[in-house]
Design a protein around this motif. Structure first.
Motif, PDB file in Angstrom:
ATOM      1  N   GLN A   1       0.830  -1.207   0.000  1.00 42.48           N
ATOM      2  CA  GLN A   1       0.000   0.000   0.000  1.00 42.48           C
ATOM      3  C   GLN A   1       0.865   1.258   0.000  1.00 42.48           C
ATOM      4  O   GLN A   1       1.820   1.374   0.782  1.00 42.48           O
ATOM      5  CB  GLN A   1      -0.921   0.014   1.224  1.00 42.48           C
ATOM      6  CG  GLN A   1      -1.999   1.050   1.075  1.00 42.48           C
ATOM      7  CD  GLN A   1      -2.939   1.065   2.271  1.00 42.48           C
ATOM      8  OE1 GLN A   1      -2.621   0.538   3.333  1.00 42.48           O
ATOM      9  NE2 GLN A   1      -4.089   1.658   2.072  1.00 42.48           N
TER      10      GLN A   1
ATOM     11  N   ILE B   1       0.603   5.380   0.327  1.00 47.01           N
ATOM     12  CA  ILE B   1      -0.264   6.499   0.675  1.00 47.01           C
ATOM     13  C   ILE B   1       0.493   7.794   0.403  1.00 47.01           C
ATOM     14  O   ILE B   1       1.666   7.917   0.756  1.00 47.01           O
ATOM     15  CB  ILE B   1      -0.660   6.460   2.165  1.00 47.01           C
ATOM     16  CG1 ILE B   1      -1.258   5.100   2.514  1.00 47.01           C
ATOM     17  CG2 ILE B   1      -1.642   7.567   2.495  1.00 47.01           C
ATOM     18  CD1 ILE B   1      -1.515   4.912   3.985  1.00 47.01           C
TER      19      ILE B   1
ATOM     20  N   GLU C   1      -1.036  -0.703  -4.216  1.00 44.40           N
ATOM     21  CA  GLU C   1      -2.354  -0.102  -4.026  1.00 44.40           C
ATOM     22  C   GLU C   1      -2.136   1.335  -3.599  1.00 44.40           C
ATOM     23  O   GLU C   1      -1.579   1.600  -2.543  1.00 44.40           O
ATOM     24  CB  GLU C   1      -3.102  -0.834  -2.908  1.00 44.40           C
ATOM     25  CG  GLU C   1      -3.858  -2.023  -3.385  1.00 44.40           C
ATOM     26  CD  GLU C   1      -4.495  -2.745  -2.209  1.00 44.40           C
ATOM     27  OE1 GLU C   1      -4.299  -2.292  -1.054  1.00 44.40           O
ATOM     28  OE2 GLU C   1      -5.158  -3.745  -2.461  1.00 44.40           O
TER      29      GLU C   1
ATOM     30  N   ARG D   1      -3.221   5.049  -2.408  1.00 49.65           N
ATOM     31  CA  ARG D   1      -4.283   5.805  -1.766  1.00 49.65           C
ATOM     32  C   ARG D   1      -3.864   7.269  -1.703  1.00 49.65           C
ATOM     33  O   ARG D   1      -2.804   7.603  -1.189  1.00 49.65           O
ATOM     34  CB  ARG D   1      -4.497   5.283  -0.345  1.00 49.65           C
ATOM     35  CG  ARG D   1      -5.892   5.553   0.161  1.00 49.65           C
ATOM     36  CD  ARG D   1      -6.030   4.963   1.541  1.00 49.65           C
ATOM     37  NE  ARG D   1      -6.406   6.016   2.460  1.00 49.65           N
ATOM     38  CZ  ARG D   1      -6.080   6.038   3.733  1.00 49.65           C
ATOM     39  NH1 ARG D   1      -5.328   5.091   4.235  1.00 49.65           N
ATOM     40  NH2 ARG D   1      -6.490   7.014   4.497  1.00 49.65           N
TER      41      ARG D   1
ATOM     42  N   LEU E   1      -4.343  10.536  -0.127  1.00 55.72           N
ATOM     43  CA  LEU E   1      -4.917  11.084   1.091  1.00 55.72           C
ATOM     44  C   LEU E   1      -5.446  12.496   0.839  1.00 55.72           C
ATOM     45  O   LEU E   1      -4.824  13.271   0.125  1.00 55.72           O
ATOM     46  CB  LEU E   1      -3.820  11.116   2.153  1.00 55.72           C
ATOM     47  CG  LEU E   1      -4.258  11.014   3.613  1.00 55.72           C
ATOM     48  CD1 LEU E   1      -5.040   9.727   3.838  1.00 55.72           C
ATOM     49  CD2 LEU E   1      -3.024  11.037   4.504  1.00 55.72           C
TER      50      LEU E   1
ATOM     51  N   PRO F   1      -8.658  12.423  -3.079  1.00 51.30           N
ATOM     52  CA  PRO F   1      -8.611  11.185  -3.864  1.00 51.30           C
ATOM     53  C   PRO F   1      -8.730  11.440  -5.364  1.00 51.30           C
ATOM     54  O   PRO F   1      -8.211  10.669  -6.164  1.00 51.30           O
ATOM     55  CB  PRO F   1      -9.791  10.379  -3.333  1.00 51.30           C
ATOM     56  CG  PRO F   1     -10.609  11.299  -2.516  1.00 51.30           C
ATOM     57  CD  PRO F   1      -9.741  12.425  -2.094  1.00 51.30           C
TER      58      PRO F   1
END
Lengths: 247, 356
Positions: free
Chosen positions: B105, B107, B147, B149, B151, B154
């Motif tokens: 992941q 971010i 993955e 993301r 913050l 989006p």
């Protein structure tokens, strides 16, 4: 003995090594027109700024309208009027608005302002123009208005810094008539000028050279003293000896 | 000869290109170096360690923190200490070899979408490069699936980035220019002298000049906010009251700056030029919404700290986009407050000196 309104004793202002005003001592009496003459750079403006409470003296004393310039500048400000060589009303306000604004600053009540402004506008013959922007008035009118506003709050002394610069002779004459009127109402006029014909109109005249007052008397007295025919000659004799004039 | 005597023009002539080349060439790159990243490694196996090592070795990243749980990562994001984070789930290596694929992941703080996108690209390419070397030795194709993301933002809307910047810029410009010009105009016209000779207190003169512009600037702020909410669809995630309170502070900062300029200049043109050159450029360059400050050389980084817009920009972004409260921005607010006080004291002192 007449009542003294301005009195200075050894009043001095020094900027670093440069002594702008050097121990000047004189008195101005109530209701007179006191001419404050001197070449450019002689120290007139500095002296005047001290008397208005804008600038603190380096040494010496002075009282204006009974208040000490060293300790009570705020009291002095309430009791004097001031008109500078630059036209100093708000050009983007109308005549009425200018009167209201300056009246308000000097703490006049709305009622007083309304009365005085009506009276003033009528006296100057500006009824038609009262809602015009001040910026659109001819220079002569601006000066008269400016002076009227400077004495709106009935000050004890009014300081005029070269009030008639760039104004034609006729308007200048009218302007001086206004000064005489003001003195009749008990206002003392302290005026600087470069026009020698205006110096002749003053009750008494002082001439500053290099920060010092070199002569002080009535225009006639000065002419006698310097054996001259006109104030022009008196001034020329004194100013020629100046070391720091810029002419 | 005439040209050479005029020192100021000469300075402009030769100084300007040098300054611009240096600024735009070195300082203001969109490339990102040494961006702070947090690593959360649940797996702690050979592969994750190797990837972490690769990240650390690259000049793009600097590992700021080795987190132990997700909360810690969230907290550091809120404190503005990191721009991105990478999280390896547990059993990373195992999954990779047995299931032939593993997820990682990533971010990124997308309140600045450009930087966020760049960071994500860097990270994925670091992982892929590492993996390419490995994969040639493996029999079966193995996959690492990142993955991503984003913050706070989006959809990667750029408005989120520039609206706070525009607020900072507009308020700064309007306030500084308006106050300085209006006070200098009074000086030019001679009305200032008359006001000073009157019993009217100098401090009141200044206040009466500043208050209308304070009100006008607040109106300005409302217009910008309404536009960004309704026209750009930008949310105001945090407290509006807080946003206004901080904006007031910033406006006062700008007003005192304008005051300072007005006390040191004599003509309207100079005041205008000074506020334009002195405010516009530094605000655009150093507020951080055009060029990321992290990438600038140290001297410029240090300089950026005295630009009030930088702090305000951080605050507005935190409140509007990230929806954070006072507890995350108190440091920036304090800096702004100290700046304002200093400026006010300095300019009032100068104003007094001029009278004496």
């Amino acid at each position: 003995m007449r009542e003294t309104v301005i009195s200075t004793n050894q009043l001095t202002k020094q900027f670093g090594d440069f002594i702008a005003t050097n121990k000047i001592t004189f008195e101005v009496y109530k209701g007179e027109i006191f001419g404050f003459l001197g070449a450019n750079g002689a120290g007139k403006t500095t002296a005047m700024r001290m008397l208005c409470g804008l600038s603190k003296p380096s040494s010496g004393h002075a009282t204006v309208a009974g208040f000490d310039v060293n300790t009570q500048p705020e009291e002095i400000k309430k009791n004097i009027g001031y008109m500078s060589q630059k036209f100093s009303l708000y050009e983007d306000l109308t005549i009425t608005e200018n009167i209201e604004f300056f009246g308000g600053i000097y703490g006049l009540t709305n009622k007083q302002i309304a009365e005085k402004s009506k009276d003033l506008i009528e006296r100057l013959g500006l009824v038609k123009a009262k809602d015009q922007l001040v910026g659109s008035l001819p220079l002569g009118w601006k000066q008269k208005l400016s002076f009227s506003i400077a004495i709106l709050h009935q000050p004890k002394v009014v300081f005029l810094d070269e009030p008639t610069g760039g104004v034609d002779p006729v308007t200048r004459r009218q302007f001086w008539d206004m000064l005489y009127q003001a003195t009749e109402n008990g206002i003392t006029v302290f005026v600087t000028t470069h026009y020698m014909d205006e110096a002749e109109y003053c009750n008494r005249v002082s001439i500053m050279v290099d920060g010092k007052i070199e002569a002080l008397d009535s225009p006639d007295g000065l002419k006698k003293q310097f054996n001259a025919n006109s104030m022009d000659e008196v001034f020329y004799q004194l100013a020629r000896s100046a070391k720091r004039s810029d002419n | 000869m005439h040209v050479f005597r005029d020192r100021k023009s000469l300075l402009m002539l030769f100084g300007l290109p040098i300054v611009q080349i240096v600024l735009f060439g070195f300082a203001l790159t969109n490339e990102i170096k040494n961006s702070k990243i947090a690593v959360l490694d649940y797996s702690k196996d050979n592969v994750t360690r190797a990837i972490t090592h690769e990240i650390e070795a690259s000049r793009y990243f600097e590992i700021a923190i080795n987190a132990t749980n997700k909360n810690e990562i969230e907290e550091t994001f809120k404190k503005n200490k990191i721009k991105s984070a990478i999280i390896f789930p547990s059993d990373f290596e195992n999954k990779l070899y047995h299931l032939h694929k593993a997820r990682v992941q990533i971010i990124a703080d997308a309140s600045d979408p450009n930087t966020a996108t760049t960071l994500v690209n860097y990270l994925t390419s670091i992982i892929q490069n590492y993996w390419k070397e490995k994969i040639s030795t493996a029999a079966v194709p193995l996959q690492i699936i990142p993955e991503v993301r984003m913050l706070y933002n989006p959809e990667l809307k750029s408005a989120q980035n520039f609206v706070p910047g525009v607020i900072a810029l507009v308020l700064m410009l309007v306030c500084v220019m308006m106050t300085s010009i209006s006070i200098v105009r009074e000086k030019e016209l001679g009305t200032m002298e008359v006001l000073l000779v009157s019993p009217f207190k100098p401090i009141l003169v200044i206040l009466s000049k500043a208050v209308p512009y304070l009100a006008l600037s607040l109106v300005n702020l409302i217009v910008i906010l309404v536009l960004s909410v309704y026209a750009l669809g930008l949310p105001i995630n945090g407290s509006i009251v807080l946003l206004f309170a901080v904006s007031m502070l910033y406006i006062i900062t700008a007003l005192s700056l304008g005051l300072l300029i007005s006390t040191s200049t004599a003509s309207q043109q100079t005041a205008m030029l000074l506020s334009l050159m002195g405010m516009l450029l530094p605000t655009i360059l150093f507020a951080g919404f055009m060029f990321p400050i992290e990438n600038m050389p140290l001297p410029l980084k240090i300089f950026s700290n005295v630009v009030p817009a930088k702090w305000f920009y951080i605050i507005v972004k935190s409140i509007m986009i990230k929806g954070l409260g006072i507890e995350s921005i108190w440091k920036e607010t304090l800096i702004l407050l100290v700046m304002t006080l200093l400026l006010l004291i300095l300019s009032l002192k100068k104003f007094k000196v001029r009278l004496a």
